[in-house]
Design an enzyme around this catalytic site. Structure first.
Site, PDB file in Angstrom:
ATOM      1  N   LYS A  35       1.477   3.292   3.121  1.00  0.00           N
ATOM      2  CA  LYS A  35       2.312   2.413   3.943  1.00  0.00           C
ATOM      3  C   LYS A  35       3.720   2.972   4.147  1.00  0.00           C
ATOM      4  CE  LYS A  35       0.655  -0.495   5.412  1.00  0.00           C
ATOM      5  NZ  LYS A  35      -0.265  -0.493   6.590  1.00  0.00           N
ATOM      6  N   SER A  36       3.791   4.294   4.298  1.00  0.00           N
ATOM      7  CA  SER A  36       5.093   4.936   4.498  1.00  0.00           C
ATOM      8  C   SER A  36       5.157   5.730   5.794  1.00  0.00           C
ATOM      9  CB  SER A  36       5.405   5.860   3.311  1.00  0.00           C
ATOM     10  OG  SER A  36       5.584   5.121   2.131  1.00  0.00           O
ATOM     11  N   THR A  39      -0.070   7.035   9.244  1.00  0.00           N
ATOM     12  CA  THR A  39      -0.768   6.989  10.521  1.00  0.00           C
ATOM     13  C   THR A  39       0.175   7.328  11.666  1.00  0.00           C
ATOM     14  OG1 THR A  39      -2.247   5.301   9.603  1.00  0.00           O
ATOM     15  CG2 THR A  39      -2.227   5.553  12.001  1.00  0.00           C
ATOM     16  N   HIS A  92      -2.475  11.361   0.402  1.00  0.00           N
ATOM     17  CA  HIS A  92      -1.477  10.560  -0.295  1.00  0.00           C
ATOM     18  C   HIS A  92      -1.070  11.224  -1.615  1.00  0.00           C
ATOM     19  CE1 HIS A  92      -1.370   7.368   2.523  1.00  0.00           C
ATOM     20  NE2 HIS A  92      -2.549   6.845   2.245  1.00  0.00           N
ATOM     21  N   ARG A 111       9.892   6.468   3.105  1.00  0.00           N
ATOM     22  CA  ARG A 111      10.281   5.138   3.581  1.00  0.00           C
ATOM     23  C   ARG A 111      11.012   4.430   2.453  1.00  0.00           C
ATOM     24  NH1 ARG A 111       6.117   0.413   5.884  1.00  0.00           N
ATOM     25  NH2 ARG A 111       7.711  -0.806   6.995  1.00  0.00           N
TER      26      ARG A 111
END
Length: 293
Positions: A35-36, A39, A92, A111
């Site tokens: 989630k950083s 994508t 990851h 992030r």
């Protein structure tokens, strides 16, 4: 000689799947925490490689996640071997856990940890854990009701864990980024800040094109930048969400907000102070200044 990569393992990942990977000149490895912006960076690379928003296949097929146990390694490697375009592979795993091949360039996206944690909190509700268990045969965490976000986030800030064992913890996030930060002056390592992508997507895409050696005609840039915006990507969730095995309950929900600042806004001053104290003990001050700006 360089040290052997550290092996990172979780119920659905194993970085040992990188060992023996046949690199090619020009390969791009995208290394991020969950989630950083993974994508988002995969999409940017796809746009630079193909120079059109009309991708020839779903993004997860073009840029597979090599460490993921959901897909057999041999199938993933064979798919990459068959690709004739410049390859860009997702992981990851921190850079100390993958082979650092001089033919490849390693892009690390950072992030703000609190914003990453907020996205992780919401993403957990979008995972089909029964499907993940079916595919991996491994336990995949609790499925009961979750704590409210501020309480959960406060506990996430305070958790004391082994960073190499819990990479999506606060110590794990800063372990990943500190390793990349120490390599930032190496010519084959590129650091990107999620906030910079939000603030100046066109400028960051041009910078990446320059660092990665892509020559993009000026007439192509407006369409490429537009295709990389959060809104356009959410419109194409069926093609762009990282879900080749059907583990997301909703592909559209994967693209939830794409903003910065929600993490800090979710915490009271006392928890924010604890956060500041913890990160000061976990990462160098120059990295933290860059990460929190």
């Amino acid at each position: 000689m360089p040290a052997d990569p550290f092996r990172y393992r979780s119920p659905d990942e194993d970085s040992a799947r990188w060992l023996g990977f046949p690199f090619r000149t020009g390969d791009i490895v995208i290394s991020t925490r969950s989630k950083s912006g993974t994508t988002w960076m995969q999409m940017i690379c796809a746009l630079l490689v193909f120079r059109t928003p009309d991708l020839p296949a779903p993004l997860s097929r073009l840029s597979p996640w090599l460490d993921w146990l959901v897909e057999p390694r041999d199938e993933v490697v064979a798919r990459l071997a068959a690709q004739e375009h410049r390859r860009f592979v997702k992981t990851h795993t921190p850079l100390d856990g993958v082979p650092l091949d001089p033919r490849a360039t390693y892009v690390v996206v950072a992030r703000h940890p609190l914003d990453m944690a907020v996205s992780l909190y919401h993403q957990a509700r979008n995972l089909d854990r029964e499907r993940m268990h079916e595919l991996t045969g491994q336990p995949v965490g609790p499925t009961g009701p979750r704590r409210p976000l501020p309480e959960w986030l406060g506990r996430w800030v305070d958790r004391e864990v082994d960073p190499r064992a819990e990479l999506d913890s606060l110590p794990g996030v800063l372990w990943h980024l500190t390793d990349a930060w120490r390599r930032r002056d190496q010519p084959h390592v590129v650091l990107v800040h999620y906030a910079d992508l939000l603030a100046d997507l066109a400028g960051e895409m041009r910078r990446l094109a320059d660092r990665l050696g892509f020559d993009v005609p000026e007439r192509d840039w407006p369409d490429l930048v537009d295709a990389a915006t959060f809104g356009r990507m959410r419109e194409r969730a069926d093609q762009l969400a990282p879900d080749p095995a059907g583990v997301l309950r909703s592909r559209a929900a994967f693209f939830r907000a794409g903003t910065s600042g929600q993490g800090r806004a979710s915490l009271d001053p006392a928890v924010l102070a604890r956060y500041q104290a913890r990160v000061a003990a976990l990462a160098p001050p120059d990295l933290l200044a860059w990460l929190h700006r």
